[in-house]
Write a protein that holds these residues in place. Structure first.
Motif, PDB file in Angstrom:
ATOM      1  N   ALA A 202       0.756  -1.266   0.248  1.00  0.00           N
ATOM      2  CA  ALA A 202       0.060  -0.006   0.088  1.00  0.00           C
ATOM      3  C   ALA A 202       0.869   1.035   0.084  1.00  0.00           C
ATOM      4  N   ILE A 203       1.966   1.381   0.806  1.00  0.00           N
ATOM      5  CA  ILE A 203       2.935   2.377   0.902  1.00  0.00           C
ATOM      6  C   ILE A 203       3.553   2.727  -0.628  1.00  0.00           C
ATOM      7  N   ALA A 204       3.909   1.468  -1.138  1.00  0.00           N
ATOM      8  CA  ALA A 204       4.303   1.544  -2.678  1.00  0.00           C
ATOM      9  C   ALA A 204       3.268   1.965  -3.384  1.00  0.00           C
ATOM     10  N   GLY A 205       2.302   1.733  -3.395  1.00  0.00           N
ATOM     11  CA  GLY A 205       1.128   2.424  -3.954  1.00  0.00           C
ATOM     12  C   GLY A 205       0.968   3.549  -4.033  1.00  0.00           C
ATOM     13  N   LYS A 206       1.124   4.121  -2.582  1.00  0.00           N
ATOM     14  CA  LYS A 206       1.057   5.575  -2.440  1.00  0.00           C
ATOM     15  C   LYS A 206       2.079   6.157  -3.131  1.00  0.00           C
ATOM     16  N   ALA A 207       3.412   5.701  -3.034  1.00  0.00           N
ATOM     17  CA  ALA A 207       4.471   6.461  -3.840  1.00  0.00           C
ATOM     18  C   ALA A 207       4.409   6.442  -5.282  1.00  0.00           C
ATOM     19  N   THR A 208       3.679   5.236  -5.587  1.00  0.00           N
ATOM     20  CA  THR A 208       3.555   5.272  -7.239  1.00  0.00           C
ATOM     21  C   THR A 208       2.312   5.889  -7.870  1.00  0.00           C
ATOM     22  N   ALA A 224       3.775  -0.855  -8.011  1.00  0.00           N
ATOM     23  CA  ALA A 224       4.383  -0.825  -6.723  1.00  0.00           C
ATOM     24  C   ALA A 224       5.250  -1.886  -6.441  1.00  0.00           C
ATOM     25  N   LYS A 225       5.354  -3.012  -7.214  1.00  0.00           N
ATOM     26  CA  LYS A 225       6.222  -4.054  -7.070  1.00  0.00           C
ATOM     27  C   LYS A 225       7.613  -3.488  -7.525  1.00  0.00           C
ATOM     28  N   ASN A 226       7.671  -2.709  -8.712  1.00  0.00           N
ATOM     29  CA  ASN A 226       8.762  -2.259  -9.244  1.00  0.00           C
ATOM     30  C   ASN A 226       9.518  -1.423  -8.196  1.00  0.00           C
ATOM     31  N   TRP A 227       8.615  -0.464  -7.588  1.00  0.00           N
ATOM     32  CA  TRP A 227       9.099   0.485  -6.418  1.00  0.00           C
ATOM     33  C   TRP A 227       9.776  -0.383  -5.372  1.00  0.00           C
ATOM     34  N   LEU A 228       9.265  -1.229  -5.002  1.00  0.00           N
ATOM     35  CA  LEU A 228       9.662  -2.226  -4.061  1.00  0.00           C
ATOM     36  C   LEU A 228      11.157  -2.737  -4.262  1.00  0.00           C
TER      37      LEU A 228
END
Length: 381
Positions: A202-208, A224-228
């Protein structure tokens, strides 16, 4: 409230030891709180008196929901022994309750996870007002619409917090006020956070820029996965509980922590360096947590008495001093003010429980398997 704290709840955010009271001892306080008469709550037994027989209540929870001396005092007064077993991720706790039947009596749960437990028949609602200690709560905590089940309530309100960034300014020279700031390679192996896959996604979703971080589309999950993936090299350790994040910041092994309100005070209390909060401009997530009665429990008659004793104001006041984030017991806040901790409690928003509803509330994802798979493909590799 300072300007940086005001940013915590701006329009970008749509929405894891007993206080020393002089001559008043913990056992005396909870004994008073357990006395008198009360109507029984549905399925929860009486909230007053003492159990005739010794009872052990298996409790699936987080480390910041209790203290060992608190458990001992409650056992002395009620004849009920709480036996905690810890978990990190709501999804793991939900699955454990679903699979183990009557193995647990109480399970802690965050925000929108609570109605999921109840809808799926895993927990039993109860009459909150039948617990005398509930009169110590802020009124807003007794009326969350997402926890209401007719005239009953799905869980006993405990605490709340946003999840934000804390950083050591000795090493982090630029305020990390964006989730993208924690991707900087200079922080390799220097960031600590809890191992909560759904919330990390969810945080990665916020970021992206995901529209709904707990209900992302396939494309948003991929982003989100790519951000992680980019974030992973910077992770020192995925902690099992937030006190591990505090220790990492205190001993200097972590320069950045992603965790709950009050971490700056906890690091200082642990003899660590000054750490400062930063609130990502993309927004963040937060929790409102509770204690739930497991439907398959064989000890439902003990639930109300145990919770009524555990939630007394002296315990909750000390829990705040130990763990930092605000709680929903208003009487405990007044006690903190009387003991000289009012400034700290106000700074950490204890007296502003309405702010809890300004967060992006934690909850189950719309596609839990896709979230888990994406996370495991990054951190399970």
């Amino acid at each position: 409230m300072t300007s940086i704290e005001e940013r915590l709840f701006d329009e970008r955010m749509s929405r894891g030891r007993v206080l020393r009271l002089g001559a008043v001892g913990a056992v005396g306080v909870i004994a008073a709180g357990c006395g008198g008469s009360s109507k029984s709550s549905s399925g929860a037994g009486s909230a007053t008196g003492r159990s005739d027989n010794a009872v052990t209540l298996n409790w699936l929870t987080w480390s910041d929901h209790y203290a060992n001396d608190q458990l001992a005092a409650v056992k002395n007064t009620t004849n009920e022994q709480g036996r905690p077993q810890l978990f990190s991720d709501n999804a793991d706790a939900y699955l454990k309750i679903k699979q183990t039947g009557s193995q647990f009596d109480i399970v802690s749960g965050d925000a929108l996870w609570v109605p999921k437990y109840h809808k799926d028949g895993l927990t039993e609602s109860f009459d909150l007002s039948s617990l005398p200690v509930s009169s110590q709560l802020y009124s807003i905590a007794r009326s969350f619409p997402f926890w209401q089940d007719g005239s009953n309530y799905m869980g006993y309100p405990f605490s709340w917090s946003t999840v934000q960034i804390y950083y050591n300014p000795k090493y982090v020279k630029t305020v990390p006020d964006s989730w993208h700031a924690v991707l900087d390679p200079k922080y390799k192996g220097k960031i600590s956070l809890e191992n909560i896959p759904t919330d990390m996604m969810a945080i990665a979703g916020k970021a992206t820029g995901a529209k709904n971080p707990y209900n992302m589309t396939t494309a948003e999950i991929a982003d989100a996965k790519n951000w992680l993936k980019e974030f992973k090299p910077n992770v020192l350790k995925l902690a099992s509980q937030n006190n591990e994040v505090v220790r990492a910041l205190a001993d200097g092994s972590a320069w950045i922590g992603i965790t709950n309100l009050g971490t700056d005070d906890r690091v200082k209390d642990a003899g660590g360096p000054v750490v400062k909060p930063a609130y990502p401009k993309e927004g963040t997530v937060g929790f409102i947590d509770s204690e739930q009665m497991v439907k398959a429990s064989k000890n439902q008659d003990s639930f109300a008495r145990f919770i009524n004793a555990m939630q007394q104001a002296p315990f909750i006041a000390q829990n705040f001093l130990t763990n930092g984030r605000p709680l929903f017991n208003e009487k405990a806040y007044k006690m903190l003010v009387d003991q000289g901790h009012g400034d700290r409690a106000h700074r950490l928003l204890y007296d502003q429980p309405d702010k809890a509803l300004a967060m992006t509330l934690k909850g189950p994802s719309g596609n839990e398997q896709a979230y888990t798979d994406a996370f495991n493909e990054v951190f399970g590799a």
